[in-house]
Scaffold this motif. Structure first.
Motif, mmCIF file in Angstrom:
data_model
loop_
_atom_site.group_PDB
_atom_site.id
_atom_site.type_symbol
_atom_site.label_atom_id
_atom_site.label_comp_id
_atom_site.label_asym_id
_atom_site.label_seq_id
_atom_site.Cartn_x
_atom_site.Cartn_y
_atom_site.Cartn_z
ATOM 1 N N VAL A 22 0.868 -1.176 0.000
ATOM 2 C CA VAL A 22 0.000 0.000 0.000
ATOM 3 C C VAL A 22 0.906 1.229 0.000
ATOM 4 O O VAL A 22 1.499 1.575 1.036
ATOM 5 C CB VAL A 22 -0.926 0.011 1.234
ATOM 6 C CG1 VAL A 22 -1.838 1.233 1.196
ATOM 7 C CG2 VAL A 22 -1.758 -1.271 1.298
ATOM 8 N N ARG A 28 2.986 0.375 3.735
ATOM 9 C CA ARG A 28 2.747 -0.863 4.464
ATOM 10 C C ARG A 28 2.678 -2.039 3.501
ATOM 11 O O ARG A 28 2.168 -1.904 2.387
ATOM 12 C CB ARG A 28 1.448 -0.781 5.264
ATOM 13 C CG ARG A 28 1.515 0.139 6.468
ATOM 14 C CD ARG A 28 0.183 0.186 7.183
ATOM 15 N NE ARG A 28 0.225 1.106 8.313
ATOM 16 C CZ ARG A 28 -0.853 1.527 8.958
ATOM 17 N NH1 ARG A 28 -2.049 1.108 8.596
ATOM 18 N NH2 ARG A 28 -0.739 2.364 9.974
ATOM 19 N N TYR A 57 1.188 -5.917 3.237
ATOM 20 C CA TYR A 57 0.233 -6.863 3.815
ATOM 21 C C TYR A 57 0.576 -8.256 3.303
ATOM 22 O O TYR A 57 0.718 -8.466 2.095
ATOM 23 C CB TYR A 57 -1.195 -6.476 3.443
ATOM 24 C CG TYR A 57 -1.697 -5.306 4.264
ATOM 25 C CD1 TYR A 57 -2.579 -5.509 5.317
ATOM 26 C CD2 TYR A 57 -1.234 -4.020 4.022
ATOM 27 C CE1 TYR A 57 -3.014 -4.451 6.100
ATOM 28 C CE2 TYR A 57 -1.659 -2.948 4.797
ATOM 29 C CZ TYR A 57 -2.555 -3.171 5.834
ATOM 30 O OH TYR A 57 -2.969 -2.113 6.618
ATOM 31 N N GLU A 75 -3.411 -11.992 8.657
ATOM 32 C CA GLU A 75 -2.766 -11.056 7.747
ATOM 33 C C GLU A 75 -1.730 -10.281 8.552
ATOM 34 O O GLU A 75 -2.059 -9.628 9.551
ATOM 35 C CB GLU A 75 -3.798 -10.110 7.135
ATOM 36 C CG GLU A 75 -3.286 -9.300 5.977
ATOM 37 C CD GLU A 75 -3.216 -10.070 4.661
ATOM 38 O OE1 GLU A 75 -2.803 -9.468 3.648
ATOM 39 O OE2 GLU A 75 -3.578 -11.264 4.639
ATOM 40 N N VAL A 107 0.904 -7.267 8.970
ATOM 41 C CA VAL A 107 1.063 -5.900 8.472
ATOM 42 C C VAL A 107 2.459 -5.409 8.846
ATOM 43 O O VAL A 107 2.830 -5.419 10.033
ATOM 44 C CB VAL A 107 -0.010 -4.955 9.057
ATOM 45 C CG1 VAL A 107 0.090 -3.577 8.400
ATOM 46 C CG2 VAL A 107 -1.405 -5.539 8.878
ATOM 47 N N THR A 123 -3.310 -12.152 -1.368
ATOM 48 C CA THR A 123 -3.604 -10.777 -0.967
ATOM 49 C C THR A 123 -3.394 -9.865 -2.166
ATOM 50 O O THR A 123 -2.465 -10.068 -2.955
ATOM 51 C CB THR A 123 -2.667 -10.356 0.183
ATOM 52 O OG1 THR A 123 -2.964 -11.131 1.333
ATOM 53 C CG2 THR A 123 -2.811 -8.894 0.518
ATOM 54 N N PHE A 171 -3.937 -5.470 -3.567
ATOM 55 C CA PHE A 171 -4.249 -4.071 -3.261
ATOM 56 C C PHE A 171 -5.090 -3.475 -4.379
ATOM 57 O O PHE A 171 -4.808 -3.673 -5.562
ATOM 58 C CB PHE A 171 -2.951 -3.271 -3.104
ATOM 59 C CG PHE A 171 -3.155 -1.789 -2.935
ATOM 60 C CD1 PHE A 171 -3.882 -1.289 -1.869
ATOM 61 C CD2 PHE A 171 -2.622 -0.893 -3.847
ATOM 62 C CE1 PHE A 171 -4.074 0.077 -1.704
ATOM 63 C CE2 PHE A 171 -2.787 0.477 -3.696
ATOM 64 C CZ PHE A 171 -3.524 0.967 -2.610
ATOM 65 N N ASN A 192 -8.038 -0.051 -0.548
ATOM 66 C CA ASN A 192 -8.159 -1.149 0.404
ATOM 67 C C ASN A 192 -7.417 -2.398 -0.054
ATOM 68 O O ASN A 192 -7.091 -2.553 -1.236
ATOM 69 C CB ASN A 192 -9.621 -1.487 0.647
ATOM 70 C CG ASN A 192 -10.342 -0.392 1.413
ATOM 71 O OD1 ASN A 192 -9.709 0.434 2.080
ATOM 72 N ND2 ASN A 192 -11.662 -0.365 1.335
ATOM 73 N N ILE A 193 -7.164 -3.272 0.900
ATOM 74 C CA ILE A 193 -6.546 -4.572 0.674
ATOM 75 C C ILE A 193 -7.644 -5.632 0.639
ATOM 76 O O ILE A 193 -8.595 -5.592 1.426
ATOM 77 C CB ILE A 193 -5.543 -4.893 1.808
ATOM 78 C CG1 ILE A 193 -4.256 -4.087 1.642
ATOM 79 C CG2 ILE A 193 -5.226 -6.377 1.869
ATOM 80 C CD1 ILE A 193 -3.328 -4.566 0.541
ATOM 81 N N ASP A 195 -9.452 -2.250 5.537
ATOM 82 C CA ASP A 195 -9.132 -0.826 5.487
ATOM 83 C C ASP A 195 -7.735 -0.660 6.086
ATOM 84 O O ASP A 195 -7.545 -0.843 7.290
ATOM 85 C CB ASP A 195 -10.158 -0.043 6.307
ATOM 86 C CG ASP A 195 -9.848 1.453 6.368
ATOM 87 O OD1 ASP A 195 -8.748 1.868 5.949
ATOM 88 O OD2 ASP A 195 -10.703 2.210 6.864
ATOM 89 N N PRO A 196 -6.733 -0.317 5.270
ATOM 90 C CA PRO A 196 -5.362 -0.250 5.797
ATOM 91 C C PRO A 196 -5.103 0.964 6.690
ATOM 92 O O PRO A 196 -4.113 0.970 7.425
ATOM 93 C CB PRO A 196 -4.502 -0.205 4.533
ATOM 94 C CG PRO A 196 -5.397 0.352 3.489
ATOM 95 C CD PRO A 196 -6.786 -0.091 3.828
ATOM 96 N N ASN A 230 -6.516 -0.499 9.789
ATOM 97 C CA ASN A 230 -6.028 -1.866 9.998
ATOM 98 C C ASN A 230 -7.141 -2.756 10.545
ATOM 99 O O ASN A 230 -6.991 -3.429 11.573
ATOM 100 C CB ASN A 230 -4.819 -1.889 10.935
ATOM 101 C CG ASN A 230 -3.509 -1.977 10.170
ATOM 102 O OD1 ASN A 230 -3.492 -2.288 8.981
ATOM 103 N ND2 ASN A 230 -2.409 -1.691 10.846
#
Length: 315
Positions: free
Chosen positions: A112, A117, A119, A128, A130, A151, A153, A159-160, A174-175, A178
């Motif tokens: 992200v 970050r 994931y 998951e 982070v 996973t 993005f 969002n992931i 929602d990163p 988290n």
């Protein structure tokens, strides 16, 4: 077929791949050898074969950081005690600059950019992981409530998304917070949703169901499945050629299916056997060439470089 390149190492399993277009490099996890292969896509030669990544799985190049993130499971003993890690490679020097704890069986990962970050799916841990890429530290572990698949993005929503493959659910994270903000149930026509790829400009998610050889197309705006197609047995890695609107679905059985993505539909162009355990694929969007590491061809691992031109894929 454009080329078949003999690769170093034993005729053993490969896993994910990731390209750094700026450097013209393809990074390949040679899981069976515990190495990372670095391939120059401009000269079609192996630059390096890096040891020290036992049973590596996922791999994600982030050109903006000049980094490559390698999921290292470490073998069964490390997995049993939760000693999986993310190894951080400098993409230019090819030196490991950090190793970060990442659960039992770290697999696929996604970056992200705005939040810096990473994931990471912990497949057998059901979580998951982070990671803050500025400090190279694990900052959170999110429980998924089931085995984690791939996973991805989505830059449009920010969002992931991650497959919860033992629950037939696509989770949305929602990163910023988290936190898991949605769980999208998938139809029973999908068994074990493992592979995942997001096509942002079409607002679509492609999901490979590896227990019953199906490809789902999910509308991200409605959360509804809009198409289901058959693919090769045990589908795994998906790759997108966004320039030519073409999707590749590679499978453990060695069959690769190719699809054309239209404005309102997805159509299968063809499928065929590419090679032994050809379950991983990447595409260079600049040339349209697809890359398939093959476990064993006449006693050697090889990299097949192919261009798709017809309804029937060449052997």
């Amino acid at each position: 077929m454009r080329a078949t390149i003999v690769l170093p190492g034993s005729p053993s399993r490969f896993d994910y791949q990731s390209q750094d277009a700026a450097l013209g490099r393809l990074f390949i996890s040679h899981m069976g050898d515990g190495t990372v292969l670095v391939f120059d896509i401009k000269t079609n030669r192996v630059i390096a074969n890096l040891p020290g990544f036992p049973e590596d799985t996922g791999i994600t190049a982030v050109p903006s950081l000049n980094r490559v993130y390698v999921s290292v499971t470490g073998g069964w003993l490390h997995q049993a005690v939760g000693h999986g890690e993310i190894a951080v490679l400098n993409a230019t020097t090819l030196k490991v600059v950090a190793r970060i704890p990442a659960g039992r069986f770290p697999d696929g990962s996604a970056y992200v950019p705005g939040l810096h970050r990473l994931y990471v799916s912990d497949e057998s841990g059901g979580t998951e992981t982070v990671i803050d890429t500025t400090t190279n530290r694990r900052v959170a572990t999110l429980s998924l409530g089931g085995s984690a698949g791939m996973t991805a993005f989505d830059p449009i929503s920010g969002n992931i998304f991650v497959n919860v493959q033992s629950r037939n659910v696509l989770a949305e994270i929602d990163p910023v917070a988290n936190a898991i903000i949605a769980r999208i149930p998938l139809p029973r026509t999908c068994l074990h949703n493992h592979g995942l790829l997001i096509y942002p400009k079409k607002r679509l998610a492609f999901i490979a169901c590896d227990h019953n050889a199906r490809l789902l197309t999910l509308d991200l705006q409605t959360g509804k499945v809009v198409s289901i197609h058959t693919v090769g047995r045990n589908p795994d890695v998906l790759a997108l050629d966004s320039v030519r609107n073409r999707l590749y679905v590679a499978s453990e059985s060695g069959v690769v299916a190719v699809f054309s993505i239209g404005r309102h539909d997805i159509r299968k162009l063809g499928e065929g056997v590419i090679g032994d355990n050809a379950h991983t694929v990447s595409v260079d969007t600049a040339t349209g060439l697809a890359y398939f590491p093959i476990r064993n061809l006449r006693g050697h691992p090889v990299l097949k470089i192919m261009a798709f031109h017809s309804r029937r894929l060449p052997p």
